[in-house]
Motif scaffolding. Structure first.
Motif, PDB file in Angstrom:
ATOM      1  N   ARG A  91     -16.979 -16.968  21.069  1.00 38.78           N
ATOM      2  CA  ARG A  91     -16.864 -15.973  22.052  1.00 38.78           C
ATOM      3  C   ARG A  91     -15.518 -16.458  23.079  1.00 38.78           C
ATOM      4  NH1 ARG A  91     -19.925 -11.717  22.624  1.00 38.78           N
ATOM      5  NH2 ARG A  91     -19.617 -11.640  24.991  1.00 38.78           N
ATOM      6  N   THR A  92     -14.653 -15.559  22.929  1.00 35.84           N
ATOM      7  CA  THR A  92     -13.145 -15.805  23.754  1.00 35.84           C
ATOM      8  C   THR A  92     -12.835 -14.350  24.489  1.00 35.84           C
ATOM      9  OG1 THR A  92     -10.909 -16.216  23.439  1.00 35.84           O
ATOM     10  CG2 THR A  92     -12.004 -15.123  21.765  1.00 35.84           C
ATOM     11  N   ALA A  93     -12.501 -14.780  25.625  1.00 32.36           N
ATOM     12  CA  ALA A  93     -12.196 -13.687  26.760  1.00 32.36           C
ATOM     13  C   ALA A  93     -13.441 -12.581  26.798  1.00 32.36           C
ATOM     14  CB  ALA A  93     -10.947 -13.206  26.454  1.00 32.36           C
ATOM     15  N   GLY A  94     -14.631 -13.129  26.831  1.00 31.60           N
ATOM     16  CA  GLY A  94     -15.715 -12.022  26.802  1.00 31.60           C
ATOM     17  C   GLY A  94     -16.034 -11.456  25.499  1.00 31.60           C
ATOM     18  N   CYS A  95     -15.305 -11.701  24.477  1.00 28.54           N
ATOM     19  CA  CYS A  95     -15.678 -10.947  23.052  1.00 28.54           C
ATOM     20  C   CYS A  95     -16.198 -11.965  22.092  1.00 28.54           C
ATOM     21  CB  CYS A  95     -14.373 -10.329  22.678  1.00 28.54           C
ATOM     22  SG  CYS A  95     -13.612  -9.268  23.780  1.00 28.54           S
ATOM     23  N   GLU A  96     -16.591 -11.206  21.179  1.00 26.19           N
ATOM     24  CA  GLU A  96     -17.442 -12.085  20.038  1.00 26.19           C
ATOM     25  C   GLU A  96     -16.415 -11.693  18.750  1.00 26.19           C
ATOM     26  OE1 GLU A  96     -20.964 -12.744  16.790  1.00 26.19           O
ATOM     27  OE2 GLU A  96     -21.043 -11.029  18.418  1.00 26.19           O
ATOM     28  N   TRP A  97     -15.570 -12.918  18.432  1.00 26.57           N
ATOM     29  CA  TRP A  97     -14.650 -12.777  17.049  1.00 26.57           C
ATOM     30  C   TRP A  97     -15.181 -13.409  16.165  1.00 26.57           C
ATOM     31  CZ3 TRP A  97     -11.429  -9.311  18.629  1.00 26.57           C
ATOM     32  CH2 TRP A  97     -10.988  -9.247  19.832  1.00 26.57           C
ATOM     33  N   LEU A  98     -15.140 -12.770  14.940  1.00 29.44           N
ATOM     34  CA  LEU A  98     -15.773 -13.289  13.615  1.00 29.44           C
ATOM     35  C   LEU A  98     -14.751 -14.188  12.938  1.00 29.44           C
ATOM     36  CD1 LEU A  98     -17.908 -10.084  11.951  1.00 29.44           C
ATOM     37  CD2 LEU A  98     -18.505 -12.115  13.538  1.00 29.44           C
ATOM     38  N   GLN A  99     -15.150 -15.125  12.450  1.00 26.88           N
ATOM     39  CA  GLN A  99     -14.153 -16.184  11.619  1.00 26.88           C
ATOM     40  C   GLN A  99     -14.606 -16.242  10.017  1.00 26.88           C
ATOM     41  OE1 GLN A  99     -14.740 -19.841  14.199  1.00 26.88           O
ATOM     42  NE2 GLN A  99     -12.658 -19.265  15.041  1.00 26.88           N
ATOM     43  N   TYR A 100     -13.546 -16.562   9.417  1.00 21.88           N
ATOM     44  CA  TYR A 100     -13.728 -16.422   8.004  1.00 21.88           C
ATOM     45  C   TYR A 100     -13.121 -17.614   7.173  1.00 21.88           C
ATOM     46  CZ  TYR A 100     -14.238 -11.395   8.678  1.00 21.88           C
ATOM     47  OH  TYR A 100     -14.654 -10.294   9.211  1.00 21.88           O
ATOM     48  N   ASP A 101     -13.516 -17.951   6.184  1.00 19.77           N
ATOM     49  CA  ASP A 101     -12.893 -19.144   5.311  1.00 19.77           C
ATOM     50  C   ASP A 101     -11.459 -18.762   5.126  1.00 19.77           C
ATOM     51  OD1 ASP A 101     -12.545 -21.545   4.042  1.00 19.77           O
ATOM     52  OD2 ASP A 101     -13.814 -21.320   2.234  1.00 19.77           O
ATOM     53  N   TYR A 102     -10.651 -18.943   5.907  1.00 20.93           N
ATOM     54  CA  TYR A 102      -9.176 -18.403   5.614  1.00 20.93           C
ATOM     55  C   TYR A 102      -8.405 -19.152   4.206  1.00 20.93           C
ATOM     56  CZ  TYR A 102      -9.978 -15.976  10.039  1.00 20.93           C
ATOM     57  OH  TYR A 102     -10.519 -15.422  11.093  1.00 20.93           O
ATOM     58  N   GLY A 103      -7.788 -18.057   3.854  1.00 20.43           N
ATOM     59  CA  GLY A 103      -6.698 -18.525   2.751  1.00 20.43           C
ATOM     60  C   GLY A 103      -6.029 -17.564   2.070  1.00 20.43           C
ATOM     61  N   PRO A 104      -5.132 -17.763   1.270  1.00 17.12           N
ATOM     62  CA  PRO A 104      -4.361 -16.600   0.605  1.00 17.12           C
ATOM     63  C   PRO A 104      -5.338 -15.742  -0.222  1.00 17.12           C
ATOM     64  CG  PRO A 104      -3.345 -18.712   0.295  1.00 17.12           C
ATOM     65  CD  PRO A 104      -4.426 -19.037   0.910  1.00 17.12           C
ATOM     66  N   GLY A 105      -6.461 -16.303  -0.727  1.00 13.18           N
ATOM     67  CA  GLY A 105      -7.152 -15.499  -1.718  1.00 13.18           C
ATOM     68  C   GLY A 105      -7.906 -14.632  -1.074  1.00 13.18           C
ATOM     69  N   LEU A 106      -8.074 -14.378   0.436  1.00 14.38           N
ATOM     70  CA  LEU A 106      -8.634 -13.329   1.136  1.00 14.38           C
ATOM     71  C   LEU A 106      -7.698 -11.917   1.219  1.00 14.38           C
ATOM     72  CD1 LEU A 106     -10.617 -14.937   4.095  1.00 14.38           C
ATOM     73  CD2 LEU A 106     -11.508 -14.730   1.556  1.00 14.38           C
ATOM     74  N   VAL A 107      -6.435 -12.112   0.815  1.00 13.88           N
ATOM     75  CA  VAL A 107      -5.622 -11.394   0.939  1.00 13.88           C
ATOM     76  C   VAL A 107      -5.273 -10.472  -0.485  1.00 13.88           C
ATOM     77  CG1 VAL A 107      -3.213 -10.589   1.711  1.00 13.88           C
ATOM     78  CG2 VAL A 107      -4.399 -12.365   2.834  1.00 13.88           C
ATOM     79  N   PRO A 108      -5.523  -9.143  -0.333  1.00 11.11           N
ATOM     80  CA  PRO A 108      -5.432  -8.555  -1.957  1.00 11.11           C
ATOM     81  C   PRO A 108      -3.966  -8.930  -2.391  1.00 11.11           C
ATOM     82  CG  PRO A 108      -5.323  -6.950  -0.036  1.00 11.11           C
ATOM     83  CD  PRO A 108      -5.622  -8.282   0.545  1.00 11.11           C
ATOM     84  N   GLU A 109      -3.974  -8.873  -3.670  1.00  8.42           N
ATOM     85  CA  GLU A 109      -2.841  -9.298  -4.208  1.00  8.42           C
ATOM     86  C   GLU A 109      -1.937  -7.614  -4.636  1.00  8.42           C
ATOM     87  OE1 GLU A 109      -3.865 -10.299  -8.425  1.00  8.42           O
ATOM     88  OE2 GLU A 109      -4.681 -12.286  -7.791  1.00  8.42           O
ATOM     89  N   GLU A 110      -0.533  -7.966  -4.556  1.00  2.66           N
ATOM     90  CA  GLU A 110       0.241  -7.051  -4.663  1.00  2.66           C
ATOM     91  C   GLU A 110       0.240  -6.241  -6.062  1.00  2.66           C
ATOM     92  OE1 GLU A 110       4.375  -7.429  -3.056  1.00  2.66           O
ATOM     93  OE2 GLU A 110       4.118  -9.548  -3.391  1.00  2.66           O
ATOM     94  N   GLY A 111       0.347  -4.931  -5.932  1.00  3.03           N
ATOM     95  CA  GLY A 111       0.251  -4.090  -7.293  1.00  3.03           C
ATOM     96  C   GLY A 111      -0.800  -2.677  -6.775  1.00  3.03           C
ATOM     97  N   PRO A 112      -0.824  -2.157  -7.915  1.00  2.00           N
ATOM     98  CA  PRO A 112      -1.491  -0.746  -7.822  1.00  2.00           C
ATOM     99  C   PRO A 112      -2.825  -1.063  -7.414  1.00  2.00           C
ATOM    100  CG  PRO A 112      -0.983  -1.152 -10.109  1.00  2.00           C
ATOM    101  CD  PRO A 112      -0.222  -2.204  -9.238  1.00  2.00           C
ATOM    102  N   GLY A 113      -3.513   0.069  -6.681  1.00  2.00           N
ATOM    103  CA  GLY A 113      -5.043  -0.100  -6.372  1.00  2.00           C
ATOM    104  C   GLY A 113      -5.311   0.947  -5.429  1.00  2.00           C
ATOM    105  N   PRO A 114      -6.384   1.229  -4.963  1.00  2.00           N
ATOM    106  CA  PRO A 114      -6.700   2.193  -3.982  1.00  2.00           C
ATOM    107  C   PRO A 114      -6.204   1.413  -2.674  1.00  2.00           C
ATOM    108  CG  PRO A 114      -8.531   1.855  -5.397  1.00  2.00           C
ATOM    109  CD  PRO A 114      -7.613   0.672  -5.682  1.00  2.00           C
ATOM    110  N   PHE A 115      -5.489   2.455  -1.827  1.00  2.00           N
ATOM    111  CA  PHE A 115      -4.979   1.963  -0.654  1.00  2.00           C
ATOM    112  C   PHE A 115      -5.696   2.391   0.599  1.00  2.00           C
ATOM    113  CE2 PHE A 115      -1.534   1.695   2.821  1.00  2.00           C
ATOM    114  CZ  PHE A 115      -1.806   0.382   2.828  1.00  2.00           C
ATOM    115  N   THR A 116      -6.849   1.831   0.811  1.00  2.00           N
ATOM    116  CA  THR A 116      -7.826   2.369   1.909  1.00  2.00           C
ATOM    117  C   THR A 116      -8.388   0.914   2.672  1.00  2.00           C
ATOM    118  OG1 THR A 116     -10.125   1.859   0.522  1.00  2.00           O
ATOM    119  CG2 THR A 116      -8.825   3.928   0.258  1.00  2.00           C
ATOM    120  N   MET A 117      -8.962   1.134   3.767  1.00  2.00           N
ATOM    121  CA  MET A 117      -9.601   0.067   4.411  1.00  2.00           C
ATOM    122  C   MET A 117     -10.231  -0.867   3.648  1.00  2.00           C
ATOM    123  SD  MET A 117     -11.963   0.308   7.886  1.00  2.00           S
ATOM    124  CE  MET A 117     -13.241   0.476   7.168  1.00  2.00           C
ATOM    125  N   TRP A 118     -11.108  -0.430   2.623  1.00  2.00           N
ATOM    126  CA  TRP A 118     -11.793  -1.353   1.807  1.00  2.00           C
ATOM    127  C   TRP A 118     -11.166  -2.364   1.224  1.00  2.00           C
ATOM    128  CZ3 TRP A 118     -15.979  -0.682   4.592  1.00  2.00           C
ATOM    129  CH2 TRP A 118     -16.116   0.509   5.237  1.00  2.00           C
TER     130      TRP A 118
END
Length: 387
Positions: free
Chosen positions: A9-36
């Motif tokens: 909880r920060t500034a009155g909001c709930e922020w979700l946290q993840y196990d951050y690392g480069p693997g969470l970011v999609p790789e460069e290259g072709p693929g559907p460019f949507t929110m998902w």
């Protein structure tokens, strides 16, 4: 899957946290460019996406004529008007409904000044859910028509937008509906942060120097800050851009809070600005906005209605982008920030165009519109329809 490790909880909001690392970011290259594309940074499990409308992947436009007009050679427009209901509210609606579908729920509710309600009505219709929308009594007829044509039940609340939020949230507690209220359900922020992730990719996996966004309730700007911060946390970017938040001069509670001064009565009048989409007296995540702007080294600015309308015309004539006044607020705010020396003309700047007007073909279905200021009014309006 989205590796959520907790929330804070920060500034009155709930922020979700993840196990951050480069693997969470999609790789460069072709693929559907949507929110998902960013589902590893979203709180959702594996499996097919059930939400049926196309979401995200909106263009980042160079707008060369606008660059010349403003003398800003590295200006970009993130055009969120390309979504199903022509606003950035489509993203939050999609993730909230996707979550509701996975949990087997059949009714979604929100309170809105207009665009979030329209996005919710159409998203629910596409997904086979029922929508119960709470709006202020002076909500535009065109937007009421769009909501009811999409099959939503609409409740007009006499005491205004803040009361509409309270009644919608009470209905969630009473009836077990899906809560899509801005700044309340953390999924709305999670979805909107994907704008920041897309911008980073569209700039060749580089951060802009400055990001400018309209501010009403505040989750759009707060979500941008979260998205940029998560790229840093994942180790794929070095620093966040400065954030510039923009409000209408006639309704600028957060600009005045940023400046440390009390607003005058004519600076707290949501009914006297053309930018109804950002005319919010009680911003849902106002503290989070101020914290985000401060931590980024940014600023808050207020713009007049004439500046907003000039920005609408300039976007159309130099970039071919249609925008409603609230959607064009970022461009008006950039022009103000340039005059005040808050932004250097040679910096890489992205302005977020959040939405454009869409017109209904016809009038509201009055059988689906009722005045309500308590839950009993909601029950009565639904009649025999199960809640």
């Amino acid at each position: 899957m989205g590796r959520v490790t907790g929330s804070v909880r920060t500034a009155g909001c709930e922020w979700l946290q993840y196990d951050y690392g480069p693997g969470l970011v999609p790789e460069e290259g072709p693929g559907p460019f949507t929110m998902w594309r960013y589902r590893h940074l979203l709180p959702m499990s594996d499996g097919p996406v059930r939400y049926p409308l196309p979401i995200g992947g909106t263009p980042l436009l160079p707008a060369p004529a606008l660059r010349v007009a403003l003398g800003t050679p590295s200006l970009w427009i993130k055009d969120e008007t390309r979504g199903p209901t022509a606003s950035n509210k489509d993203r939050a609606t999609a993730l909230v409904i996707e979550d509701g579908l996975r949990r087997g729920l059949d009714t979604i509710t929100t309170a809105s000044t207009g665009n979030a309600a329209v996005a919710t009505a159409f998203g629910a219709a596409a997904a086979g859910m029922r929508a119960a929308i709470f709006v202020s009594i002076d909500c535009q007829e065109d937007k009421l028509a769009l909501m009811t044509q999409a099959g939503a039940w609409v409740f007009q609340v006499p005491d205004g937008y803040a009361a509409a939020v309270d009644l919608s949230r009470a209905a969630v507690e009473e009836f077990g509906w899906v809560d899509r209220n801005t700044g309340v359900n953390p999924l709305t922020t999670e979805a909107k942060k994907t704008v920041a992730l897309e911008i980073w990719e569209q700039l060749g996996r580089r951060m802009p120097d400055v990001m400018v966004a309209p501010v009403g309730d505040g989750p759009t700007l707060a979500a941008l800050e979260k998205g940029f911060a998560e790229l840093v946390a994942c180790g794929v970017a070095a620093s966040k851009p400065r954030l510039v938040g923009v409000q209408a001069r006639a309704c600028q509670p957060l600009v005045r809070a940023w400046q440390g001064t009390d607003p005058a009565p004519d600076e707290l009048d949501p009914g006297s600005t053309v930018a109804d989409g950002i005319a919010v007296l009680r911003p849902a995540v106002g503290d989070a906005v101020l914290q985000a702007v401060r931590s980024s080294g940014g600023a808050m600015v207020a713009v007049s209605d004439s500046e907003l309308m000039d920005a609408v015309g300039l976007l159309a004539s130099t970039a071919g982008v249609g925008a409603e006044p609230a959607g064009a607020a970022s461009l008006a705010g950039l022009r103000s920030a340039l005059r005040e020396g808050l932004v250097n003309r040679n910096e890489t700047v992205v302005v977020l165009v959040t939405g454009r007007e869409i017109k209904a073909a016809g009038s509201p279905s009055r059988g689906r519109v009722a005045v309500a200021d308590r839950l009993d009014d909601v029950r009565q309006a639904f009649g025999r329809v199960p809640l």
